[in-house]
Structure formats: C-alpha cells, structure tokens
Motif scaffolding. Structure first.
Motif, PDB file in Angstrom:
ATOM      1  N   ASP A 142      32.026  33.041 -21.306  1.00 45.80           N
ATOM      2  CA  ASP A 142      32.758  32.905 -22.567  1.00 45.80           C
ATOM      3  C   ASP A 142      33.211  34.263 -23.090  1.00 45.80           C
ATOM      4  O   ASP A 142      34.333  34.406 -23.586  1.00 45.80           O
ATOM      5  N   LEU A 143      32.371  35.266 -23.001  1.00 46.75           N
ATOM      6  CA  LEU A 143      32.757  36.607 -23.431  1.00 46.75           C
ATOM      7  C   LEU A 143      33.937  37.125 -22.612  1.00 46.75           C
ATOM      8  O   LEU A 143      34.856  37.756 -23.148  1.00 46.75           O
ATOM      9  N   ASN A 144      33.936  36.837 -21.344  1.00 48.56           N
ATOM     10  CA  ASN A 144      35.047  37.241 -20.482  1.00 48.56           C
ATOM     11  C   ASN A 144      36.337  36.525 -20.894  1.00 48.56           C
ATOM     12  O   ASN A 144      37.410  37.130 -20.926  1.00 48.56           O
ATOM     13  N   THR A 145      36.234  35.263 -21.221  1.00 48.42           N
ATOM     14  CA  THR A 145      37.388  34.487 -21.669  1.00 48.42           C
ATOM     15  C   THR A 145      37.911  35.027 -22.999  1.00 48.42           C
ATOM     16  O   THR A 145      39.123  35.154 -23.200  1.00 48.42           O
ATOM     17  N   ILE A 146      36.992  35.361 -23.898  1.00 49.23           N
ATOM     18  CA  ILE A 146      37.378  35.898 -25.200  1.00 49.23           C
ATOM     19  C   ILE A 146      38.134  37.226 -25.043  1.00 49.23           C
ATOM     20  O   ILE A 146      39.026  37.548 -25.827  1.00 49.23           O
ATOM     21  N   MET A 147      37.790  37.980 -24.022  1.00 46.03           N
ATOM     22  CA  MET A 147      38.477  39.253 -23.775  1.00 46.03           C
ATOM     23  C   MET A 147      39.982  39.054 -23.587  1.00 46.03           C
ATOM     24  O   MET A 147      40.783  39.891 -24.005  1.00 46.03           O
ATOM     25  N   ASP A 148      40.380  37.940 -22.968  1.00 44.09           N
ATOM     26  CA  ASP A 148      41.810  37.646 -22.814  1.00 44.09           C
ATOM     27  C   ASP A 148      42.475  37.522 -24.181  1.00 44.09           C
ATOM     28  O   ASP A 148      43.549  38.076 -24.412  1.00 44.09           O
TER      29      ASP A 148
END
Length: 135
Positions: free
Chosen positions: A38-44
């Motif tokens: 989720d944190l990786n997705t939020i980075m987008d």
C-alpha cells in the motif's frame, strides 16, 4: 495509518502517533494487510501530487483537471484532505472508471472543504467530517 483506521471504522478524533499505532498488539497492524504494498501504491499518488509527474500506465495521472484539484487541495490550510484522497486511491485505483470517478470525488471533497473553511476558518473544523468520510 489513516487507511487502516478507516478499515477499522475508527472515527476517533484523537489521532495516535504512528509508532504507537503500529506497535499496538505486538505490531499486528504493521505485519497484516499489505502495508508495504500500500505504501508503494501511495507513492504513485504523491509522485503526481508533489512532483506533477505522470505515471506510466495510469491514465488519471495525465488528467489536467485532476491535477488542478489536487494542486488546489495542496493549498488547504491543513493536511486532513490527504487522508480521504489516499483512502479513495488505495480502494479504487484499479477500477475501470477510476479516472472519471476520482475526478468527481476530488471535486466534491474540494468544494465541501472550501465551504467548510469559509464558514468556520479553523484548522480543525473539518476533522470530524474527514474521519467520518474515511470510515
């Protein structure tokens, strides 16, 4: 943290510290759900908001109307707007009609927050409504 709190239907206006929240119950929240994914997705999302860059294979990131509203929200006097935006993004970014529905969501969020701030120009005026929206 606010995404996980929303999944738990937590509407408490007292916000725990991040460390305290994740260390509860032997770090249970840190290891469950898909925190790192989720944190990786939020980075987008934040790449678009903060750097105004487009993301490959994410058509919404090329939408100038979405970028304008995100830019306007960035000028809001507190950061409460970020929580429902992140939650909405995590929940729906893979949906077929995401771009259109995200724009509708952002317009509604911006107009509601702006109206609230005009009537009650305090930093915490929108906090209760945001936490309810998150949940």
């Amino acid at each position: 943290m606010f995404y996980l709190r929303a999944l738990e239907n937590d509407r408490n206006t007292t916000t725990p510290g991040v460390r305290k929240y994740f260390s509860r119950n032997n770090f249970e929240n840190l290891y469950k759900n898909r925190v790192l994914d989720d944190l990786n997705t939020i980075m987008d999302l934040w790449t678009v908001v903060n750097n105004r860059e487009n993301i490959e294979d994410e058509l919404w990131s090329n939408n100038i109307e979405i970028k304008k509203i995100l830019d306007a929200l960035s000028s809001y006097p507190n950061e409460f707007w970020k929580y429902p935006v992140v939650i909405y993004y995590l929940q729906y970014h893979k949906e077929e009609k995401f771009e259109r529905l995200f724009l509708v969501f952002l317009k509604k969020l911006f107009s509601t927050l702006a109206a609230k701030y005009i009537v009650t120009p305090t930093i915490n005026a929108a906090k209760r409504g945001i936490l309810n929206l998150n949940a």
